[in-house]
Design an enzyme around this catalytic site. Structure first.
Site, PDB file in Angstrom:
ATOM      1  N   HIS A  39       0.839  -1.195   0.000  1.00 56.64           N
ATOM      2  CA  HIS A  39       0.000   0.000   0.000  1.00 56.64           C
ATOM      3  C   HIS A  39       0.878   1.251   0.000  1.00 56.64           C
ATOM      4  O   HIS A  39       1.510   1.597   0.997  1.00 56.64           O
ATOM      5  CB  HIS A  39      -0.908  -0.019   1.235  1.00 56.64           C
ATOM      6  CG  HIS A  39      -2.026   0.967   1.181  1.00 56.64           C
ATOM      7  ND1 HIS A  39      -3.104   0.928   2.039  1.00 56.64           N
ATOM      8  CD2 HIS A  39      -2.260   2.038   0.379  1.00 56.64           C
ATOM      9  CE1 HIS A  39      -3.920   1.913   1.773  1.00 56.64           C
ATOM     10  NE2 HIS A  39      -3.420   2.614   0.759  1.00 56.64           N
ATOM     11  N   LYS A 211     -22.758  10.742 -21.742  1.00 52.73           N
ATOM     12  CA  LYS A 211     -22.552  10.505 -23.173  1.00 52.73           C
ATOM     13  C   LYS A 211     -22.498  11.851 -23.894  1.00 52.73           C
ATOM     14  O   LYS A 211     -23.443  12.631 -23.828  1.00 52.73           O
ATOM     15  CB  LYS A 211     -23.685   9.652 -23.749  1.00 52.73           C
ATOM     16  CG  LYS A 211     -23.439   9.240 -25.193  1.00 52.73           C
ATOM     17  CD  LYS A 211     -24.588   8.392 -25.718  1.00 52.73           C
ATOM     18  CE  LYS A 211     -24.256   7.852 -27.109  1.00 52.73           C
ATOM     19  NZ  LYS A 211     -23.966   8.927 -28.069  1.00 52.73           N
ATOM     20  N   HIS A 595     -55.571  32.252 -10.121  1.00 54.24           N
ATOM     21  CA  HIS A 595     -56.322  32.443  -8.877  1.00 54.24           C
ATOM     22  C   HIS A 595     -57.786  32.696  -9.227  1.00 54.24           C
ATOM     23  O   HIS A 595     -58.103  33.255 -10.280  1.00 54.24           O
ATOM     24  CB  HIS A 595     -55.740  33.618  -8.095  1.00 54.24           C
ATOM     25  CG  HIS A 595     -54.291  33.436  -7.744  1.00 54.24           C
ATOM     26  ND1 HIS A 595     -53.845  33.426  -6.446  1.00 54.24           N
ATOM     27  CD2 HIS A 595     -53.183  33.236  -8.511  1.00 54.24           C
ATOM     28  CE1 HIS A 595     -52.529  33.235  -6.430  1.00 54.24           C
ATOM     29  NE2 HIS A 595     -52.110  33.123  -7.690  1.00 54.24           N
ATOM     30  N   GLY A 649     -49.061  25.561  -1.473  1.00 57.33           N
ATOM     31  CA  GLY A 649     -47.900  25.491  -2.348  1.00 57.33           C
ATOM     32  C   GLY A 649     -46.932  26.623  -2.091  1.00 57.33           C
ATOM     33  O   GLY A 649     -45.870  26.706  -2.705  1.00 57.33           O
ATOM     34  N   GLY A 650     -47.316  27.500  -1.160  1.00 52.08           N
ATOM     35  CA  GLY A 650     -46.429  28.597  -0.745  1.00 52.08           C
ATOM     36  C   GLY A 650     -46.024  28.403   0.699  1.00 52.08           C
ATOM     37  O   GLY A 650     -45.465  27.370   1.070  1.00 52.08           O
ATOM     38  N   GLY A 652     -48.392  29.074   3.421  1.00 52.59           N
ATOM     39  CA  GLY A 652     -49.506  28.917   4.347  1.00 52.59           C
ATOM     40  C   GLY A 652     -50.535  27.872   3.982  1.00 52.59           C
ATOM     41  O   GLY A 652     -50.322  26.989   3.142  1.00 52.59           O
ATOM     42  N   ARG A 720     -47.784  26.245  -8.568  1.00 49.63           N
ATOM     43  CA  ARG A 720     -47.291  27.576  -8.245  1.00 49.63           C
ATOM     44  C   ARG A 720     -46.039  27.922  -9.049  1.00 49.63           C
ATOM     45  O   ARG A 720     -45.150  27.079  -9.244  1.00 49.63           O
ATOM     46  CB  ARG A 720     -46.978  27.690  -6.748  1.00 49.63           C
ATOM     47  CG  ARG A 720     -48.126  27.370  -5.822  1.00 49.63           C
ATOM     48  CD  ARG A 720     -49.358  28.244  -6.052  1.00 49.63           C
ATOM     49  NE  ARG A 720     -49.140  29.641  -5.854  1.00 49.63           N
ATOM     50  CZ  ARG A 720     -49.324  30.283  -4.696  1.00 49.63           C
ATOM     51  NH1 ARG A 720     -49.716  29.596  -3.621  1.00 49.63           N
ATOM     52  NH2 ARG A 720     -49.128  31.579  -4.592  1.00 49.63           N
TER      53      ARG A 720
END
Length: 776
Positions: A39, A211, A595, A649-650, A652, A720
């Site tokens: 080694h 590749k 929205h 998705g934010g 809250g 979102r």
């Protein structure tokens, strides 16, 4: 048993080192094996290993073992190694634990005198070795050690017997290798080529590389001269002068390398077309070469060495190299995962290589390649006549897609597909296209020309797989999959479907359109006929986005419901959804986030739901928001009002309360304000009902203002437009405490959630019509 190799695994990063992973396994042989490895780490030493209990008990011997009974060799006990380590030799990369060259110095079998477990425990182990160099009786005994040291030091000593040698001198393997005769210069070597497979190999011995999409080159360095050979043995040195000059700077006397010349775009993706253009223009500024193999070095033919050794030698050779010369990195991880990630980043694919195999000219399964392919629907606009043995009626389909050009829908030609058909498919296609022939080309942009072309009405949709788009928007290597009988070409008008809108996740416009196709029925139940406010991101979520309340509805967006509303002295135009096609058209506008009002456009002055928005300050953790929502639910339960919940998705959570459309906006706003103020009175230190930013610090804003005329809230199931795709997802009250955040459901996770849940959490919301207590 797994604990035996815990230390071994902890010390190594197997994505970087070629050492075998730590797995306990017993040898099938009745004889226990031993191995001694030379080694060359920070200091030369010899690793002495004995098989026991499915692992290799290991000691580091600085001066190496000896056959001289007079020699007492220090042996420092180290962590157990896996059985596979008995065959390991090669290079451990610099920076990794034990970095350096490893050679097998000796190996064989060993027999123990007595119980080996008791011997190790008591500090004395006597045994017999049967190797090529080490033979006869030996003893390992533990040294007395100081309390201040954690090292477990032993002494290895040869016992006097017929195999003893008082004149023994240890000869390092590395020195033996340096006296080898120089190999004959092989000249051009026919390249090793990869076999095309559907999925990468799973074995741990395989390494995986990106590749590239360029020209395969074989650089030859000899007598301070360089030649760059193509795969077909052509000398292209003059075509790549910058690469030739840079490669000549390598510190070698002679070498044969293997690599690929490419031109990269700003995203780090190679393009064959860009390389061809650069060669024709003699523009060398963006050319570079990625080297992935080393076949010959300084008089030694390396082709019979394992790939892992050749790669390590190449890496060391290129340590100080500068652009445009690069080392092609490989990874030793799960091939399927690496392939998936490569495709997500829009790369051509990956090449998988057997790390233990020699270099073999020609195509074989020792190297495998997987190509990334995209799949998309295209409109058939014509076809060419067949030639040769195939059906004379159809050779290839002419494909197109619709684009929005200055407010007008235009049909663009994107290439032809002539593969993927069998004779049965050809016969069926001939019948279908023959029935819709027309005299003129349906293509508005880049219509092809030719006597063998037959035009058709753009009514049929074909599912096509392909590798990528060329610079002039033509499909590369398209393959026909089948006709889409479930869709018409009219609803297909989606331009630039390959455009990436979520950069970090490589989510394209088509992926978003497909998502909305999947959730259309669920979503439309809750958003149909509600006035919309659109959030548009023409350049994707990483670019500038803007809200649009009164969009200009073009002819190509006829699947959106439009209506006009007189507001004060103005007449304003609004849009609403009433079909899946409308959803797809919003995606076409890059308005995939939208929205909705709390009413339907047929009864604008009478809301039919209340939305309470729990909007936390960044200092508030999500668990606090969840607790606040449950406190609101208790209030609503006492009022006998059923409620439904969605993560936004934010940051809250929204609570939706369905009501009968019999109240005015003023009445609903007053009621929702009373709910918010009740929450604040109960939790004055944690909640606030005012938009004042300074008052909201460290608190949850209980937003009741979404319950006014013209106010909106993010629609359920909407994606979102943020850095990471996140869905405003309806959930059960019972699962809310288990959620970690309001944005945890990315596009993929949301689809999985929807497909695997047992019931729709909002299934009953549409059938509930509740009356409320009006506060004047």
């Amino acid at each position: 048993m797994k604990k035996l190799l815990k230390t071994y695994n902890k010390k190594r990063d197997f994505a970087l080192t070629a050492e075998p992973g730590g797995k306990v396994k017993r040898s099938k042989s009745k004889n226990l094996l031993f191995v001694v490895q030379e080694h060359h780490a920070s200091h030369l030493h010899y690793d002495f290993r004995l098989e026991l209990d499915g692992v290799l008990k290991s000691w580091a011997i600085p001066k190496g073992p000896s056959l001289n009974p007079a020699d007492k060799r220090l042996a420092v006990e180290v962590e157990d190694h896996p059985m596979d380590y008995a065959t390991f030799q090669g290079t451990i990369p610099k920076g990794q634990y034990g970095g350096g060259e490893v050679y097998i110095w000796d190996k064989g079998t060993w027999n123990v005198d007595g119980d080996p477990h008791r011997g190790l425990k008591n500090g004395k182990l006597e045994f017999t070795l049967k190797g090529k160099k080490l033979k006869g009786h030996f003893v390992l005994f533990r040294m007395a050690q100081k309390k201040s040291t954690s090292k477990n030091n032993w002494i290895l000593k040869k016992k006097t017997d017929d195999e003893a040698d008082s004149d023994f001198h240890l000869k390092p393997i590395a020195k033996e290798k340096t006296v080898k005769k120089k190999s004959k210069w092989p000249g051009f070597v026919h390249p090793q080529q990869a076999f095309l497979v559907d999925a990468p190999p799973e074995s741990e011995k395989w390494v995986h590389e990106i590749k590239f999409d360029g020209y395969r080159l074989q650089p030859h360095i000899w007598n301070k001269k360089i030649k760059l050979f193509t795969r077909g043995a052509k000398d292209w040195s003059e075509k790549f002068p910058t690469l030739s000059r840079s490669l000549l700077e390598l510190d070698v006397d002679s070498a044969i390398l293997d690599g690929e010349a490419v031109v990269m775009d700003e995203k780090g993706k190679s393009h064959f077309g860009s390389l061809q253009n650069a060669l024709s223009m003699r523009d060398y500024s963006k050319m570079r070469i990625y080297l992935f193999d080393l076949l010959y070095l300084n008089g030694e033919d390396l082709r019979m060495r394992p790939l892992q050794e050749r790669k390590e030698l190449l890496k060391r050779l290129l340590v100080k190299c500068k652009p445009p010369v690069y080392y092609s990195e490989d990874v030793k991880v799960n091939g399927a995962q690496f392939f998936k990630i490569s495709c997500q980043y829009g790369l051509e694919g990956i090449v998988s290589k057997d790390s233990e195999a020699p270099y073999t000219s020609g195509r074989s399964r020792l190297w495998c390649k997987c190509k990334c392919r995209q799949q998309q629907e295209f409109v058939i606009g014509g076809y060419t006549k067949g030639k040769g043995g195939r059906s004379a009626d159809l050779g290839a389909l002419l494909l197109g897609t619709y684009e929005n050009v200055r407010g007008k829908s235009q049909f663009r030609y994107v290439g032809k597909v002539g593969t993927g058909f069998d004779f049965k498919t050809l016969r069926e296609l001939v019948k279908k296209v023959s029935a819709i022939k027309q005299k003129k080309s349906p293509f508005d942009i880049k219509s092809p020309e030719g006597r063998d072309i037959r035009w058709v009405k753009p009514e049929l949709l074909a599912e096509i797989s392909f590798t990528e788009w060329t610079a002039d928007r033509i499909l590369r290597t398209p393959v026909y999959i089948g006709l889409r009988n479930d869709k018409s070409s009219k609803e297909f008008a989606l331009t630039h479907p390959e455009k990436i809108l979520f950069q970090s996740e490589k989510i394209t416009k088509k992926i978003i359109a497909d998502y909305y196709d999947e959730v259309a029925d669920l979503m439309l139940a809750h958003v149909r006929d509600r006035p919309l406010s659109l959030y548009r991101c023409p350049q994707g979520t990483g670019g500038k986005c803007f809200y649009q309340k009164h969009p200009k509805v073009e002819a190509s967006l006829k699947d959106l419901k439009t209506f006009k509303v007189r507001e004060k002295s103005e007449i304003n135009l609004y849009v609403a959804l009433d079909s899946a096609q409308g959803l797809r058209q919003l995606v076409q506008m890059n308005a995939f986030e939208f929205h909705t009002w709390n009413c339907h456009y047929q009864s604008l002055m009478n809301p039919d739901q209340i939305v309470m928005d729990f909007d936390p300050d960044p200092e508030v953790d999500f668990k606090g928001v969840v607790n606040a929502c449950f406190e609101m639910k208790k209030i609503l339960d006492k009022l006998k009002l059923k409620s439904f919940v969605k993560v936004t998705g934010g940051k809250g959570i929204h609570i939706h309360i369905p009501i009968e459309p019999i109240y005015t906006w003023a009445q609903i706003k007053a009621f929702s304000k009373a709910l918010a103020e009740e929450m604040v009175s109960r939790n004055p230190n944690d909640m606030v009902a005012t938009m004042n930013k300074s008052a909201r610090k460290g608190k949850i804003f209980v937003d009741y203002l979404r319950n006014d005329y013209g106010s909106t809230s993010v629609a359920p199931y909407v994606l979102r437009a943020k850095e990471i795709s996140a869905v405003a997802l309806p959930v059960e009250w019972s699962e809310l405490p288990r959620l970690k955040s309001a944005d945890q459901f990315t596009l993929k996770k949301a689809l999985l959630k929807i497909k695997h849940r047992k019931s729709d959490p909002w299934e009953k919301i549409l059938s509930i019509k509740q009356k409320i207590i009006i506060l004047e």
